[in-house]
Design a protein around this motif. Sequence first.
Motif, PDB file in Angstrom:
ATOM      1  N   ALA A   1       0.829  -1.199   0.000  1.00  0.00           N
ATOM      2  CA  ALA A   1       0.000   0.000   0.000  1.00  0.00           C
ATOM      3  C   ALA A   1       0.868   1.255   0.000  1.00  0.00           C
ATOM      4  O   ALA A   1       0.463   2.284  -0.567  1.00  0.00           O
ATOM      5  CB  ALA A   1      -0.926  -0.014   1.210  1.00  0.00           C
ATOM      6  N   TRP A   2       2.036   1.196   0.646  1.00  0.00           N
ATOM      7  CA  TRP A   2       2.951   2.342   0.634  1.00  0.00           C
ATOM      8  C   TRP A   2       3.391   2.651  -0.789  1.00  0.00           C
ATOM      9  O   TRP A   2       3.416   3.805  -1.213  1.00  0.00           O
ATOM     10  CB  TRP A   2       4.157   2.055   1.516  1.00  0.00           C
ATOM     11  CG  TRP A   2       5.307   3.007   1.326  1.00  0.00           C
ATOM     12  CD1 TRP A   2       6.515   2.736   0.768  1.00  0.00           C
ATOM     13  CD2 TRP A   2       5.335   4.391   1.675  1.00  0.00           C
ATOM     14  NE1 TRP A   2       7.298   3.845   0.741  1.00  0.00           N
ATOM     15  CE2 TRP A   2       6.604   4.887   1.303  1.00  0.00           C
ATOM     16  CE3 TRP A   2       4.429   5.256   2.260  1.00  0.00           C
ATOM     17  CZ2 TRP A   2       6.978   6.207   1.495  1.00  0.00           C
ATOM     18  CZ3 TRP A   2       4.803   6.580   2.455  1.00  0.00           C
ATOM     19  CH2 TRP A   2       6.062   7.036   2.073  1.00  0.00           C
ATOM     20  N   TRP A   3       3.721   1.622  -1.559  1.00  0.00           N
ATOM     21  CA  TRP A   3       4.113   1.824  -2.954  1.00  0.00           C
ATOM     22  C   TRP A   3       2.948   2.391  -3.771  1.00  0.00           C
ATOM     23  O   TRP A   3       3.136   3.264  -4.629  1.00  0.00           O
ATOM     24  CB  TRP A   3       4.587   0.498  -3.548  1.00  0.00           C
ATOM     25  CG  TRP A   3       4.741   0.540  -5.041  1.00  0.00           C
ATOM     26  CD1 TRP A   3       5.776   1.079  -5.745  1.00  0.00           C
ATOM     27  CD2 TRP A   3       3.814   0.043  -6.014  1.00  0.00           C
ATOM     28  NE1 TRP A   3       5.573   0.950  -7.096  1.00  0.00           N
ATOM     29  CE2 TRP A   3       4.358   0.305  -7.286  1.00  0.00           C
ATOM     30  CE3 TRP A   3       2.597  -0.609  -5.932  1.00  0.00           C
ATOM     31  CZ2 TRP A   3       3.719  -0.050  -8.468  1.00  0.00           C
ATOM     32  CZ3 TRP A   3       1.953  -0.971  -7.104  1.00  0.00           C
ATOM     33  CH2 TRP A   3       2.504  -0.692  -8.352  1.00  0.00           C
ATOM     34  N   VAL A   4       1.740   1.921  -3.498  1.00  0.00           N
ATOM     35  CA  VAL A   4       0.569   2.385  -4.251  1.00  0.00           C
ATOM     36  C   VAL A   4       0.325   3.875  -4.013  1.00  0.00           C
ATOM     37  O   VAL A   4       0.087   4.638  -4.962  1.00  0.00           O
ATOM     38  CB  VAL A   4      -0.681   1.562  -3.870  1.00  0.00           C
ATOM     39  CG1 VAL A   4      -1.932   2.173  -4.505  1.00  0.00           C
ATOM     40  CG2 VAL A   4      -0.515   0.122  -4.311  1.00  0.00           C
ATOM     41  N   ILE A   5       0.396   4.316  -2.757  1.00  0.00           N
ATOM     42  CA  ILE A   5       0.069   5.706  -2.454  1.00  0.00           C
ATOM     43  C   ILE A   5       1.109   6.669  -3.039  1.00  0.00           C
ATOM     44  O   ILE A   5       0.760   7.732  -3.557  1.00  0.00           O
ATOM     45  CB  ILE A   5      -0.097   5.912  -0.931  1.00  0.00           C
ATOM     46  CG1 ILE A   5      -0.703   7.290  -0.648  1.00  0.00           C
ATOM     47  CG2 ILE A   5       1.219   5.762  -0.207  1.00  0.00           C
ATOM     48  CD1 ILE A   5      -2.084   7.488  -1.172  1.00  0.00           C
ATOM     49  N   ILE A   6       2.397   6.311  -3.014  1.00  0.00           N
ATOM     50  CA  ILE A   6       3.406   7.208  -3.590  1.00  0.00           C
ATOM     51  C   ILE A   6       3.378   7.153  -5.118  1.00  0.00           C
ATOM     52  O   ILE A   6       3.824   8.090  -5.782  1.00  0.00           O
ATOM     53  CB  ILE A   6       4.813   6.878  -3.063  1.00  0.00           C
ATOM     54  CG1 ILE A   6       5.246   5.475  -3.489  1.00  0.00           C
ATOM     55  CG2 ILE A   6       4.885   7.059  -1.571  1.00  0.00           C
ATOM     56  CD1 ILE A   6       6.664   5.128  -3.103  1.00  0.00           C
ATOM     57  N   SER A   7       2.821   6.078  -5.684  1.00  0.00           N
ATOM     58  CA  SER A   7       2.689   6.010  -7.139  1.00  0.00           C
ATOM     59  C   SER A   7       1.468   6.785  -7.613  1.00  0.00           C
ATOM     60  O   SER A   7       1.532   7.510  -8.614  1.00  0.00           O
ATOM     61  CB  SER A   7       2.585   4.548  -7.592  1.00  0.00           C
ATOM     62  OG  SER A   7       3.750   3.827  -7.251  1.00  0.00           O
ATOM     63  N   MET A   8       0.348   6.660  -6.900  1.00  0.00           N
ATOM     64  CA  MET A   8      -0.869   7.370  -7.290  1.00  0.00           C
ATOM     65  C   MET A   8      -0.692   8.877  -7.194  1.00  0.00           C
ATOM     66  O   MET A   8      -1.253   9.629  -7.989  1.00  0.00           O
ATOM     67  CB  MET A   8      -2.048   6.915  -6.433  1.00  0.00           C
ATOM     68  CG  MET A   8      -2.503   5.494  -6.703  1.00  0.00           C
ATOM     69  SD  MET A   8      -3.969   5.062  -5.753  1.00  0.00           S
ATOM     70  CE  MET A   8      -5.161   6.193  -6.462  1.00  0.00           C
ATOM     71  N   THR A   9       0.065   9.319  -6.223  1.00  0.00           N
ATOM     72  CA  THR A   9       0.309  10.757  -6.074  1.00  0.00           C
ATOM     73  C   THR A   9       1.507  11.226  -6.888  1.00  0.00           C
ATOM     74  O   THR A   9       1.919  12.388  -6.764  1.00  0.00           O
ATOM     75  CB  THR A   9       0.541  11.098  -4.594  1.00  0.00           C
ATOM     76  OG1 THR A   9       1.602  10.284  -4.067  1.00  0.00           O
ATOM     77  CG2 THR A   9      -0.725  10.830  -3.779  1.00  0.00           C
ATOM     78  N   THR A  10       2.085  10.349  -7.703  1.00  0.00           N
ATOM     79  CA  THR A  10       3.227  10.632  -8.592  1.00  0.00           C
ATOM     80  C   THR A  10       4.426  11.181  -7.836  1.00  0.00           C
ATOM     81  O   THR A  10       5.179  12.004  -8.359  1.00  0.00           O
ATOM     82  CB  THR A  10       2.825  11.618  -9.714  1.00  0.00           C
ATOM     83  OG1 THR A  10       2.512  12.878  -9.156  1.00  0.00           O
ATOM     84  CG2 THR A  10       1.633  11.097 -10.497  1.00  0.00           C
ATOM     85  N   VAL A  11       4.606  10.749  -6.577  1.00  0.00           N
ATOM     86  CA  VAL A  11       5.783  11.153  -5.808  1.00  0.00           C
ATOM     87  C   VAL A  11       6.975  10.302  -6.205  1.00  0.00           C
ATOM     88  O   VAL A  11       8.025  10.796  -6.614  1.00  0.00           O
ATOM     89  CB  VAL A  11       5.515  11.054  -4.300  1.00  0.00           C
ATOM     90  CG1 VAL A  11       6.777  11.365  -3.517  1.00  0.00           C
ATOM     91  CG2 VAL A  11       4.399  12.002  -3.907  1.00  0.00           C
ATOM     92  N   GLY A  12       6.836   8.966  -6.071  1.00  0.00           N
ATOM     93  CA  GLY A  12       7.861   8.042  -6.532  1.00  0.00           C
ATOM     94  C   GLY A  12       9.209   8.219  -5.875  1.00  0.00           C
ATOM     95  O   GLY A  12      10.167   8.698  -6.485  1.00  0.00           O
ATOM     96  N   TYR A  13       9.304   7.861  -4.570  1.00  0.00           N
ATOM     97  CA  TYR A  13      10.584   7.994  -3.873  1.00  0.00           C
ATOM     98  C   TYR A  13      11.656   7.071  -4.454  1.00  0.00           C
ATOM     99  O   TYR A  13      12.842   7.364  -4.377  1.00  0.00           O
ATOM    100  CB  TYR A  13      10.397   7.669  -2.386  1.00  0.00           C
ATOM    101  CG  TYR A  13       9.608   8.723  -1.646  1.00  0.00           C
ATOM    102  CD1 TYR A  13      10.073  10.030  -1.540  1.00  0.00           C
ATOM    103  CD2 TYR A  13       8.401   8.407  -1.050  1.00  0.00           C
ATOM    104  CE1 TYR A  13       9.358  10.995  -0.867  1.00  0.00           C
ATOM    105  CE2 TYR A  13       7.672   9.372  -0.365  1.00  0.00           C
ATOM    106  CZ  TYR A  13       8.147  10.656  -0.279  1.00  0.00           C
ATOM    107  OH  TYR A  13       7.429  11.600   0.384  1.00  0.00           O
TER     108      TYR A  13
END
Length: 421
Positions: A349-361
């Motif tokens: 879910a952590w990967w999903v949220i940073i991908s949906m918000t186009t942050v992409g750490y």
Amino acid sequence: MKFGKSICVLNVGGTRYAFTRDVIRDFPLRRVSRLHACASEKEVLELCDDYDRDLNEFFFDRHAQAFMFIMLYVRYGKLRFVPGVCELSFYTEMLYWGLESAHLEFCCQRRLDDRISEMGVTNLSEEDLQAPGDDPQCITEQETDPSARGQWLEKMRKTFEEPNSSVAAQLLASVSVVFVIVSMVMLCASTLPDWDTAQRNTVEEHRTVEAVCIGWFTAECMVRFLVARNKWYFLCRPLNLIDMAAITPYYVTMVMASAGFPGAGLGAAGVALRVLRMMRVFWLMKLARHFLGLQTLGLTLRRCYREMVMLLVFVCVAMAIYSALAQLLEHGLDLGTRNPDYASIPAAAWWVIISMTTVGYGDVYPVTVGGRILGGLCVVSGIVLLALPITFIYHSFVQCYQELKLRSARYTRSLSAEILQ
């Protein structure tokens, strides 16, 4: 007035009001008081719709109930909207009789601003309304004491609660902003590595600055509580709760220090006090009373809570779906390339949220072909889902900004008049 009888009758929408000439001369409504200076019937008909010389009766084809509420303002000094009458229609009646929006109670001023902002007009002045829902807070609001003491309390309340209400309120707000900034600087500096050494060298100065800031905030909070109309409502307001929660740790620490308990050895209590002390950062919320941008942001979030909840639901549903699929593709199928970063659905879910918000750490990323395809779909769907409610929030932000700008312009005119007087 050089004609008629000593008793003048105002007939407004069929309701008759009788006054003497002297009362008409000093009447608070500008249109009525101008009748006294009329020298002929022609001048009278420029102010009213008809005139009966025999009865000395002036006819006004206006809203009778609206004028009744205006007469209550003349008698008691409080002007509020008529329940069930459009705010703009009542405002038109006010302008006709010579009143302005500044004469309205504060709650009704906000209703008028809301109504004007709903019209979608960006550059609307009070003169633009000269041509042509019930608010429980406005009707049930506690009446203020008409005595001198009550008027003094009301003036004090406006000075502390409404920074733009007077010159004294603006000066007080400026001092409060200075103390907030000093307190924030001290809070930020206390987390620096060299702060402990500097504090030991200048411990008295630091204690003095902290004590002065806390003393100011305490005095301000106590005065605002004492002059509040509704004490319970004051205690339930979030900003006031934050103020009290930020002030309390200082006094608790002083009591414990005087009792012989060092702050570092309090264990769980010491941790709790440090957490509460860090709540001083929320004193920055005080700045929302003085800056239009922060006021606009807060008002927009309050009015768009449904859109914010809808946005949260969109994100949560998408996160649940994509995190389950990502865990399955990257770790659950056991295809020889099990990605440990996706060992569980919460981790995915952590990967999903940073991908949906186009942050992409870049700390978590898929390695399988299916996971990468899923990641592309996750990014695209995130952009679409986040963009859907943004339009509503943007329009609400523009309306709130125009409303607050109009209110600020009104306060500016009132302050200018006060300074000139």
